[in-house]
Each structure stands twice: as C-alpha cells, then as structure tokens.
Design an enzyme around this catalytic site. Sequence first.
Site, PDB file in Angstrom:
ATOM      1  N   HIS A 237       1.119  -0.993  -0.128  1.00 20.19           N
ATOM      2  CA  HIS A 237      -0.078   0.020  -0.112  1.00 20.19           C
ATOM      3  C   HIS A 237       0.838   1.267   0.130  1.00 20.19           C
ATOM      4  O   HIS A 237       1.962   1.193   0.668  1.00 20.19           O
ATOM      5  CB  HIS A 237      -0.804   0.138   1.242  1.00 20.19           C
ATOM      6  CG  HIS A 237      -1.820  -1.090   1.467  1.00 20.19           C
ATOM      7  ND1 HIS A 237      -1.493  -2.108   2.086  1.00 20.19           N
ATOM      8  CD2 HIS A 237      -2.935  -1.148   1.435  1.00 20.19           C
ATOM      9  CE1 HIS A 237      -2.517  -2.897   2.247  1.00 20.19           C
ATOM     10  NE2 HIS A 237      -3.468  -2.297   1.739  1.00 20.19           N
TER      11      HIS A 237
ATOM     12  N   GLU B 265     -10.763  -6.391  -4.880  1.00 21.39           N
ATOM     13  CA  GLU B 265     -10.782  -7.544  -4.084  1.00 21.39           C
ATOM     14  C   GLU B 265     -11.989  -7.691  -3.074  1.00 21.39           C
ATOM     15  O   GLU B 265     -12.232  -6.643  -2.166  1.00 21.39           O
ATOM     16  CB  GLU B 265      -9.570  -6.961  -3.252  1.00 21.39           C
ATOM     17  CG  GLU B 265      -9.191  -8.186  -2.080  1.00 21.39           C
ATOM     18  CD  GLU B 265      -7.973  -7.763  -1.323  1.00 21.39           C
ATOM     19  OE1 GLU B 265      -6.746  -7.594  -1.966  1.00 21.39           O
ATOM     20  OE2 GLU B 265      -7.826  -8.063  -0.096  1.00 21.39           O
TER      21      GLU B 265
ATOM     22  N   GLU C 176      -9.411 -13.285  -2.094  1.00 19.23           N
ATOM     23  CA  GLU C 176      -8.917 -13.406  -0.534  1.00 19.23           C
ATOM     24  C   GLU C 176      -9.439 -14.527   0.125  1.00 19.23           C
ATOM     25  O   GLU C 176     -10.543 -14.299   0.526  1.00 19.23           O
ATOM     26  CB  GLU C 176      -8.581 -11.971   0.246  1.00 19.23           C
ATOM     27  CG  GLU C 176      -7.794 -12.236   1.643  1.00 19.23           C
ATOM     28  CD  GLU C 176      -7.339 -11.054   1.995  1.00 19.23           C
ATOM     29  OE1 GLU C 176      -6.846 -10.173   1.291  1.00 19.23           O
ATOM     30  OE2 GLU C 176      -7.157 -11.200   3.467  1.00 19.23           O
TER      31      GLU C 176
ATOM     32  N   HIS D 295     -11.360 -13.525   3.341  1.00 19.12           N
ATOM     33  CA  HIS D 295     -12.652 -12.547   2.924  1.00 19.12           C
ATOM     34  C   HIS D 295     -13.738 -13.452   2.560  1.00 19.12           C
ATOM     35  O   HIS D 295     -14.782 -13.404   2.705  1.00 19.12           O
ATOM     36  CB  HIS D 295     -12.247 -11.423   1.811  1.00 19.12           C
ATOM     37  CG  HIS D 295     -11.184 -10.726   2.297  1.00 19.12           C
ATOM     38  ND1 HIS D 295     -10.916  -9.693   1.463  1.00 19.12           N
ATOM     39  CD2 HIS D 295     -10.615 -10.597   3.533  1.00 19.12           C
ATOM     40  CE1 HIS D 295      -9.856  -8.948   1.900  1.00 19.12           C
ATOM     41  NE2 HIS D 295      -9.719  -9.266   3.267  1.00 19.12           N
TER      42      HIS D 295
ATOM     43  N   ASP E  86      -5.260 -13.526  -2.826  1.00 14.79           N
ATOM     44  CA  ASP E  86      -4.434 -13.186  -1.424  1.00 14.79           C
ATOM     45  C   ASP E  86      -4.555 -14.774  -0.700  1.00 14.79           C
ATOM     46  O   ASP E  86      -5.612 -14.886   0.033  1.00 14.79           O
ATOM     47  CB  ASP E  86      -5.170 -12.030  -0.847  1.00 14.79           C
ATOM     48  CG  ASP E  86      -4.606 -10.731  -1.487  1.00 14.79           C
ATOM     49  OD1 ASP E  86      -3.625 -10.920  -2.208  1.00 14.79           O
ATOM     50  OD2 ASP E  86      -4.885  -9.639  -0.896  1.00 14.79           O
TER      51      ASP E  86
ATOM     52  N   ASP F 130     -11.377 -11.522  10.364  1.00 14.55           N
ATOM     53  CA  ASP F 130     -10.229 -11.563   9.355  1.00 14.55           C
ATOM     54  C   ASP F 130      -8.848 -11.734  10.054  1.00 14.55           C
ATOM     55  O   ASP F 130      -8.106 -10.792  10.417  1.00 14.55           O
ATOM     56  CB  ASP F 130     -10.339 -10.360   8.513  1.00 14.55           C
ATOM     57  CG  ASP F 130      -9.311 -10.551   7.260  1.00 14.55           C
ATOM     58  OD1 ASP F 130      -8.886 -11.640   6.718  1.00 14.55           O
ATOM     59  OD2 ASP F 130      -9.169  -9.446   6.512  1.00 14.55           O
TER      60      ASP F 130
ATOM     61  N   ASP G 101      -6.456 -13.175   8.913  1.00 10.16           N
ATOM     62  CA  ASP G 101      -5.004 -13.320   7.970  1.00 10.16           C
ATOM     63  C   ASP G 101      -3.924 -14.119   8.355  1.00 10.16           C
ATOM     64  O   ASP G 101      -2.733 -13.807   8.562  1.00 10.16           O
ATOM     65  CB  ASP G 101      -4.599 -11.799   7.987  1.00 10.16           C
ATOM     66  CG  ASP G 101      -5.368 -11.017   7.083  1.00 10.16           C
ATOM     67  OD1 ASP G 101      -6.096 -11.410   6.053  1.00 10.16           O
ATOM     68  OD2 ASP G 101      -5.251  -9.639   7.474  1.00 10.16           O
TER      69      ASP G 101
ATOM     70  N   ASP H 100      -1.180 -12.381   1.788  1.00  9.81           N
ATOM     71  CA  ASP H 100      -1.670 -11.205   2.703  1.00  9.81           C
ATOM     72  C   ASP H 100      -2.100 -11.764   3.938  1.00  9.81           C
ATOM     73  O   ASP H 100      -3.043 -12.466   4.610  1.00  9.81           O
ATOM     74  CB  ASP H 100      -3.146 -10.823   1.946  1.00  9.81           C
ATOM     75  CG  ASP H 100      -3.570  -9.696   2.722  1.00  9.81           C
ATOM     76  OD1 ASP H 100      -3.066  -9.217   3.757  1.00  9.81           O
ATOM     77  OD2 ASP H 100      -4.448  -8.927   2.094  1.00  9.81           O
TER      78      ASP H 100
HETATM   79  C1  XUL Z   1      -7.636  -6.203   3.972  1.00 14.35           C
HETATM   80  C2  XUL Z   1      -7.027  -6.603   2.813  1.00 14.35           C
HETATM   81  C3  XUL Z   1      -5.972  -5.657   2.217  1.00 14.35           C
HETATM   82  C4  XUL Z   1      -5.995  -5.590   0.649  1.00 14.35           C
HETATM   83  C5  XUL Z   1      -5.243  -4.467   0.162  1.00 14.35           C
HETATM   84  O1  XUL Z   1      -8.432  -7.002   4.383  1.00 14.35           O
HETATM   85  O2  XUL Z   1      -6.932  -7.843   2.383  1.00 14.35           O
HETATM   86  O3  XUL Z   1      -4.964  -5.868   2.849  1.00 14.35           O
HETATM   87  O4  XUL Z   1      -5.433  -6.909   0.408  1.00 14.35           O
HETATM   88  O5  XUL Z   1      -5.624  -3.266   0.688  1.00 14.35           O
HETATM   89 CO    CO Z   2      -6.042  -8.673   0.878  1.00 12.10          CO
END
Ligand code: XUL
Ligand code: CO
Length: 517
Positions: free
Chosen positions: A143, A273, A309, A312, A337, A348, A350, A380
Amino acid sequence: MAGKILLIFLCMNVISFSVNASLRPHSCAAESGGKCSESGEWKGEFFPGIPKIKYEGPDSQNPLAYRWYNAEEVIFGRKMKDWLRFSVAFWHTFRGTGVDPFGAPTKYWPWEDGTNSVAMAKRRMRANFEFINKLGIDRWCFHDRDIAPEGKTIQETNSNLDEVVKLAKELQGDNIRPLWGTAQLFMHPRYMHGGCTSSELGVYVYAAAQVKKAMEVTHYLGGENYVFWGGREGYQTLLNTDMEYELDHMARFLEAAVAYKKKIGFKGTLLIEPKPQEPTKHQYDWDAATTTNFLRRHGLIGEFKLNIECNHATLSGHSCHHDVETARINGLLGNIDANSGDAQTGWDTDQFLTDIGEATMIMISVIKNGGLEPGGLNFDAKLRRESTDVEDMFIAHIVGMDTLARGLRNAAKLIEDGSLNELTHKRYESFENELGALIEAGKASFEMLEKKAIEWGEPKVASAKQSLLHTRILQTNILQYLALSDIRSVEAAAKEGKLRSTENCKHCLLHGNNSNF
Ligand code: XUL
Ligand code: CO
C-alpha cells in the site's frame, strides 16, 4: 461485536507505528552499534544467520528449507515458481506489530527505530528486499502508506513516496517486481465515510489524487497489477446511506482509474478485492458474485478482474475455493490473496494457509484457469501475535509456500490421473443425448419437456460418490509422499508393502495429517 473489535484492531494495527512509537524500545540504537542511523542506510545484513532458503525435499528436518516448493521443478509444462508466482505483503511482514484489540505490540524488529520517518521507511525497504531475496521470491505487494509516511500536504506525501519508491526500484534489481500496488484509503480519519463512496466531495477528490499517484508508482516499479480494496466503501447504517448514489460514485471512480491507466500506458490488470465487511458493517464488494454483478451493471467487465482473498471468502460464508471458482467461471480470476481464517474466530485473522485440502482445491482452479499470470499468490498473511522471533517471519512464509506447493502437486496429480474429471463427467452423462443438446441450445420448450416427463415417468437418480472422491484425494497425498521421498516408483513402493491405508501408514500420519480430507 466482532466487527467492532476488528475495527479497533485494524486501526491499532496500522497506526501502531505512530501512536505506539513512544512505547517502543528503540532497539535499533541500543543493539545495532549505530548501524541504523537517520540516513536510512544499514550496512550489514538484516537477517544474519538466515541463509538463502533452499528446497530439501519432504524428509528435511530443517525449518529453514522448502519441503514441497521446488521453484525450478516443472509441473504440467510449467515451473512451480511460474504456477505459484508468490508475493510478500509488505504491510503484514514489515508493518505488522502484533497489536490486537486488547494488547500492545509484541514485535520489535532490530532494524526498527520507533519512528515513522522516511529514513526508517528506506531502511525497512532494504530489509524487505533482503527478506524476499533470501526466500527466493520474485514479487511483493504494497500500500502507498505502508511503504512511506504521509506528509502534511499531498505534495509532501507524494515526495516521501517518491523517495522511498526510488530506492525500492534500485533494490528490486532485474528480477523482482510488485505483483500489485494499491492505495490505502481506509486508515486516515478523512476516509471515515469511505473514499470514492464518501458523502464528502473533498474526500472523493483526495482519494482520486491518492489513487492516481499510487497507480503511477506501481507503474514506475514495473507492477503487474493494481488492486482496489474498498475497506470503507460500504456503510454502517442504511438509515443515512443512499446506496445507489454511492455505488454510482464508485463506478465513476473506477472508470476514471481505467482512463488514467490507459493514459499512462500501465499494462497491468486492475483488480477488485471482495470482502463482505470489516471495517464497515457492509462492504459493497461483498464477494466474487456481488462484485461481478457490479462490474457487469456498470459496463466494467473487461477492464477489471478479481483478487480473491481466502479469509474474505470465508467471512462471506463461502470457502476460498468457491469464490476462486466463481471468479474463474466468470473469466475474472486475476489474483489470489492466499491466506486463511480460523474456524473458531469470526474475523479476518489473515493467517498463512496451512490447509493442504483447501490448497489442493484452489490449485485445481488455478490449473483450470491456465495459471494466474499476470496475477499470482500474495501472502496477505501475518505472523501470529505470539510469534516474535525474526526467523518466524521466514518460517511462516515457508509453511505458506510449501502448503500451496503441495496443493499444486496434489492438483496436478488429480487432474493427470483423471479421477476427478471422470467422476464429474459421469455425473452429467445423462445429458449427453439429443434432448440434452436441445436443452443446452435453449431449444427445449416446457411443452416438449412435459411430454418427456410423462413418457419417462419417475427418473432414476444416481449417487454423487462424494466419499469416493475424498478417498481419491487422500490417496493422492499418500502417493505423492512416496513418489517424492523415495524417488522409487509408486509400484515399487506398493510391492514392498509401503502403500498402505492411512490407518497404518506412518508416513501418512507424519506428512498427510494436515489435510482436511
Ligand atoms: C484487507 C486486505 C487488504 C488488501 C489491500 O482485509 O486484504 O490488505 O489486500 O488493501
Ligand atoms: Co488482501
């Protein structure tokens, strides 16, 4: 409740480097003999003692080695590294501090000096490239705001970004490129009502300026894709929200991005996304199907693909494989992702993907898609809060890479031996006749079908054979382990009585127990 916790969590995570700066020990000054001066230079290694990670095969006991990911090995006519196209996510790996809604940062990397300066950003960038090179990966994602600090004005912010990006370009060398870049339109308070869906014109304008610049730097770095993740493009209550108006604004914003992409000659794919919620109660890009509908409605199909993702997808009530398949069958599978959530946690998290079963399913879709290029698999994913050693950064990525590599091997095997295809094909066999062809050509009227129903009477319905499919997948994991570790053929292994069922197969317990199947 989960949403509320996550909102706090997300904010703490991203702003921790400014808010918590004073709480952090200045480990760099104390431990590095002045190596991390304000110049941003760091002469030594960031990860001393960590070698370049190599493939050592499934029997290796070395935590700093690949067991299943063998970059140059060819599978289905393509090198593993070209099927998988792995990418390191800068924000988790280099900006993640371990904060959670109830706790302070737990990670104090030796190169961090507790400031959010441009010098610190440059030093961190050097660490990023040493990390990527040691892992043997060719891609990274970022980012704008996690690689360079925001200044007091747009101009100052852009010049900070330029300085860091210039260094990144040097450090990338000839082989490393961003898999994708993106603009962070969710952390700063100005974006509290959204970026391009904000009720404030000034915010829409600001977001456009920010995305314009982020697209430029992604292009400058040779980025292969550009991502739109609209964390705050959604609503907290419909009582004060004109959803149609906001969605129209989002479409106009994306059209302007397409026009600018063409203007600057950026050839990468624009990706959206999907995510159902967090930080908003409802995010407009809820899942692959919702986002596909939005793109169709606004005539944007053809200009965008999707970045699916996994965590997600599960937040929206699907499996990762489901959303990957939904994107694929719509011709929109652009990138993944690659992470995972936790079955017992409703947000989330991650995490790095460690489920071989899910990885196998995802890779079946990737192979069917003919690969992901110019997209890839972006980690991610973040270290757990309790994993605080520098080497944990490597181990986490190695596990994620090996899981997907093993998924790729399994998927190739299942496709090659035809077992999945055969059973799926068999399920639909009854349509392979004249009437089936008429139905598929849209030429079977209800009257015609009613006549047939009367003529045929009660239809016979066959078993779906789900358990049989699971058996085949389980067996693939066993075959693969034997084939790879012994190098002997599976037949030879069988002759020696090594090919046994999972109940009495020690190898399978050691190497196959991570599977969901
Ligand atoms: C948030 C997410 C972000 C996007 C990019 O949940 O996945 O990091 O991948 O903004
Ligand atoms: Co992401």
